[in-house]
Design an enzyme around this catalytic site. Sequence first.
Site, PDB file in Angstrom:
ATOM      1  N   SER A  13       0.880  -1.305  -0.152  1.00 40.05           N
ATOM      2  CA  SER A  13       0.012   0.255   0.021  1.00 40.05           C
ATOM      3  C   SER A  13       0.937   1.279   0.176  1.00 40.05           C
ATOM      4  O   SER A  13       2.078   1.275   0.326  1.00 40.05           O
ATOM      5  CB  SER A  13      -0.753  -0.052   1.278  1.00 40.05           C
ATOM      6  OG  SER A  13      -0.054   0.239   2.410  1.00 40.05           O
ATOM      7  N   ASP A  27      -0.534  -1.604  -4.251  1.00 38.00           N
ATOM      8  CA  ASP A  27      -1.991  -1.872  -3.982  1.00 38.00           C
ATOM      9  C   ASP A  27      -2.586  -0.521  -3.503  1.00 38.00           C
ATOM     10  O   ASP A  27      -2.109   0.557  -2.979  1.00 38.00           O
ATOM     11  CB  ASP A  27      -2.061  -2.507  -2.559  1.00 38.00           C
ATOM     12  CG  ASP A  27      -3.339  -3.165  -2.212  1.00 38.00           C
ATOM     13  OD1 ASP A  27      -4.245  -3.503  -3.149  1.00 38.00           O
ATOM     14  OD2 ASP A  27      -3.511  -3.456  -0.807  1.00 38.00           O
ATOM     15  N   GLU A  29     -10.055  -0.695 -10.458  1.00 32.68           N
ATOM     16  CA  GLU A  29     -10.998  -0.746  -9.588  1.00 32.68           C
ATOM     17  C   GLU A  29     -12.246  -0.092  -9.912  1.00 32.68           C
ATOM     18  O   GLU A  29     -12.337   0.958 -10.233  1.00 32.68           O
ATOM     19  CB  GLU A  29     -10.517  -0.338  -7.944  1.00 32.68           C
ATOM     20  CG  GLU A  29     -11.698  -0.650  -7.220  1.00 32.68           C
ATOM     21  CD  GLU A  29     -11.298  -0.288  -5.614  1.00 32.68           C
ATOM     22  OE1 GLU A  29     -10.036  -0.633  -5.332  1.00 32.68           O
ATOM     23  OE2 GLU A  29     -12.007   0.025  -4.618  1.00 32.68           O
ATOM     24  N   GLY A  74     -10.106  -7.451   0.763  1.00 35.25           N
ATOM     25  CA  GLY A  74     -10.943  -7.686   1.839  1.00 35.25           C
ATOM     26  C   GLY A  74     -10.864  -9.247   1.977  1.00 35.25           C
ATOM     27  O   GLY A  74     -12.034  -9.735   2.659  1.00 35.25           O
ATOM     28  N   GLY A  75      -9.922 -10.029   1.799  1.00 38.00           N
ATOM     29  CA  GLY A  75     -10.109 -11.405   1.915  1.00 38.00           C
ATOM     30  C   GLY A  75     -10.292 -11.839   3.627  1.00 38.00           C
ATOM     31  O   GLY A  75     -10.650 -13.014   3.753  1.00 38.00           O
ATOM     32  N   ASN A  89      -6.983 -10.653  -1.849  1.00 29.87           N
ATOM     33  CA  ASN A  89      -5.814  -9.877  -1.210  1.00 29.87           C
ATOM     34  C   ASN A  89      -6.230 -10.215   0.230  1.00 29.87           C
ATOM     35  O   ASN A  89      -7.479 -10.075   0.949  1.00 29.87           O
ATOM     36  CB  ASN A  89      -6.195  -8.312  -1.257  1.00 29.87           C
ATOM     37  CG  ASN A  89      -5.975  -7.832  -2.868  1.00 29.87           C
ATOM     38  OD1 ASN A  89      -5.788  -8.830  -3.696  1.00 29.87           O
ATOM     39  ND2 ASN A  89      -5.644  -6.474  -2.902  1.00 29.87           N
ATOM     40  N   ILE A  90      -5.027 -10.456   0.917  1.00 29.59           N
ATOM     41  CA  ILE A  90      -5.143 -10.667   2.337  1.00 29.59           C
ATOM     42  C   ILE A  90      -4.089  -9.876   3.108  1.00 29.59           C
ATOM     43  O   ILE A  90      -2.976  -9.797   2.828  1.00 29.59           O
ATOM     44  CB  ILE A  90      -4.697 -12.171   2.738  1.00 29.59           C
ATOM     45  CG1 ILE A  90      -5.676 -13.149   2.090  1.00 29.59           C
ATOM     46  CG2 ILE A  90      -4.405 -12.366   4.140  1.00 29.59           C
ATOM     47  CD1 ILE A  90      -6.982 -13.277   2.727  1.00 29.59           C
ATOM     48  N   ASN A  91      -4.660  -9.115   4.249  1.00 26.58           N
ATOM     49  CA  ASN A  91      -3.903  -8.184   4.954  1.00 26.58           C
ATOM     50  C   ASN A  91      -3.903  -8.375   6.410  1.00 26.58           C
ATOM     51  O   ASN A  91      -3.157  -8.953   7.181  1.00 26.58           O
ATOM     52  CB  ASN A  91      -3.746  -6.899   4.462  1.00 26.58           C
ATOM     53  CG  ASN A  91      -2.873  -5.983   5.351  1.00 26.58           C
ATOM     54  OD1 ASN A  91      -1.777  -6.417   5.723  1.00 26.58           O
ATOM     55  ND2 ASN A  91      -3.095  -4.743   5.601  1.00 26.58           N
ATOM     56  N   THR A  92      -5.168  -7.947   6.741  1.00 29.50           N
ATOM     57  CA  THR A  92      -5.616  -8.129   8.259  1.00 29.50           C
ATOM     58  C   THR A  92      -5.142  -9.705   8.939  1.00 29.50           C
ATOM     59  O   THR A  92      -4.472  -9.593   9.976  1.00 29.50           O
ATOM     60  CB  THR A  92      -7.039  -7.755   8.495  1.00 29.50           C
ATOM     61  OG1 THR A  92      -7.086  -6.442   7.806  1.00 29.50           O
ATOM     62  CG2 THR A  92      -7.482  -7.603   9.998  1.00 29.50           C
TER      63      THR A  92
HETATM   64  P1  13P Z   1      -7.974  -7.303   4.529  1.00 30.51           P
HETATM   65  O1  13P Z   1      -7.049  -6.588   5.265  1.00 30.51           O
HETATM   66  O2  13P Z   1      -9.286  -7.305   4.866  1.00 30.51           O
HETATM   67  O3  13P Z   1      -7.448  -8.954   4.413  1.00 30.51           O
HETATM   68  O4  13P Z   1      -7.977  -6.786   3.206  1.00 30.51           O
HETATM   69  C1  13P Z   1      -6.757  -6.705   2.409  1.00 30.51           C
HETATM   70  C2  13P Z   1      -6.726  -6.023   1.044  1.00 30.51           C
HETATM   71  O5  13P Z   1      -7.740  -5.854   0.242  1.00 30.51           O
HETATM   72  C3  13P Z   1      -5.700  -5.160   0.637  1.00 30.51           C
HETATM   73  O6  13P Z   1      -5.909  -4.510  -0.592  1.00 30.51           O
END
Ligand code: 13P
Length: 297
Positions: A58, A95, A146, A215-216, A236-239
């Site tokens: 990001s 991202d 997007e 927002g995976g 996409n996975i972050n959290t």
């Molecule tokens: P999450 O943080 O919900 O996994 O989403 C990550 C994301 O979509 C980054 O672009």
Amino acid sequence: MNNFDVKSFGIVNARVILDKALKNHYAIAHINANNLEWIKSTIEVAVETNSPVIIGFSMAAVKYIGGYKCCVDICVDIAEELNKIKKIPIVIHLDHGNYEACKEAINAGFTSIMFDGSSLPFEENLTKTKDLLVLANKNDVSFEAELGAIGSNLADGELADIEECKIFANLGITCLAIGIGNIHGIYPDDWKGLNFALLNDIHHATMNMPLVLHGGTGISDEQIQKSISLGIAKININTECQLAFAKAIRKYIESEYDLDLVKKGYDPRKILTFGANAIKETIIEKLKLFGSYGVNK
Ligand code: 13P
């Protein structure tokens, strides 16, 4: 570093791996990078399990890590160390970039960008997307656009419009992120789930266009698999990795490993490796769920 050099460490744009994923009904994991431990963990998992991955930065992460060039250099150097022989496809991706960030990322050697013009009026999003796409193509950089805003809470989320998706699919972009009821971060208890009717319609309206699910984190396994069967080829996975890392570090400190002077438990490398192992486990789980685990044998 020229293109030939990075390719010999497996660093590529996302085009081939996403097209292959769509065709073979699996999804590529996009793992957001937060720091060195994230980048290293993601590349280690990719190489150890023969699975292509996308490392997503990001704009905030780029700033935290030390700039665009620094992000590229870290990825390239680790890939040179670990991936010279296997050459597992690894993508260095921006991202949710704004217009300027996309240009900076391309100039610094990112192999993939996402231009997030979803908060702009459609015509402006379209014009800027077209403009950046020319630059991306010139530099052999893959391109994610997007439509439909993906916010951090349900009120900010916006569903993608099918006609607009058709127009974007015809531009020659690599993949398209769509708002289908998904948000970043933790889903609230009253979340109704993904809008599969809309996903199905977009998939049919944009045939052969890999679709991207942001927002995976927190989406059930069943919904993930159903979304892949309806054209999602990048998730996409972050959290989820952040939560796994924080939980592991909490365990380390609560177990007072850091107070063990004999084993030097206070060594930051030991503390962070404990957290990094939790990130790696989470990524492996995701690769298995998405069907991309070991596809690069
Ligand atoms: P999450 O943080 O919900 O996994 O989403 C990550 C994301 O979509 C980054 O672009």
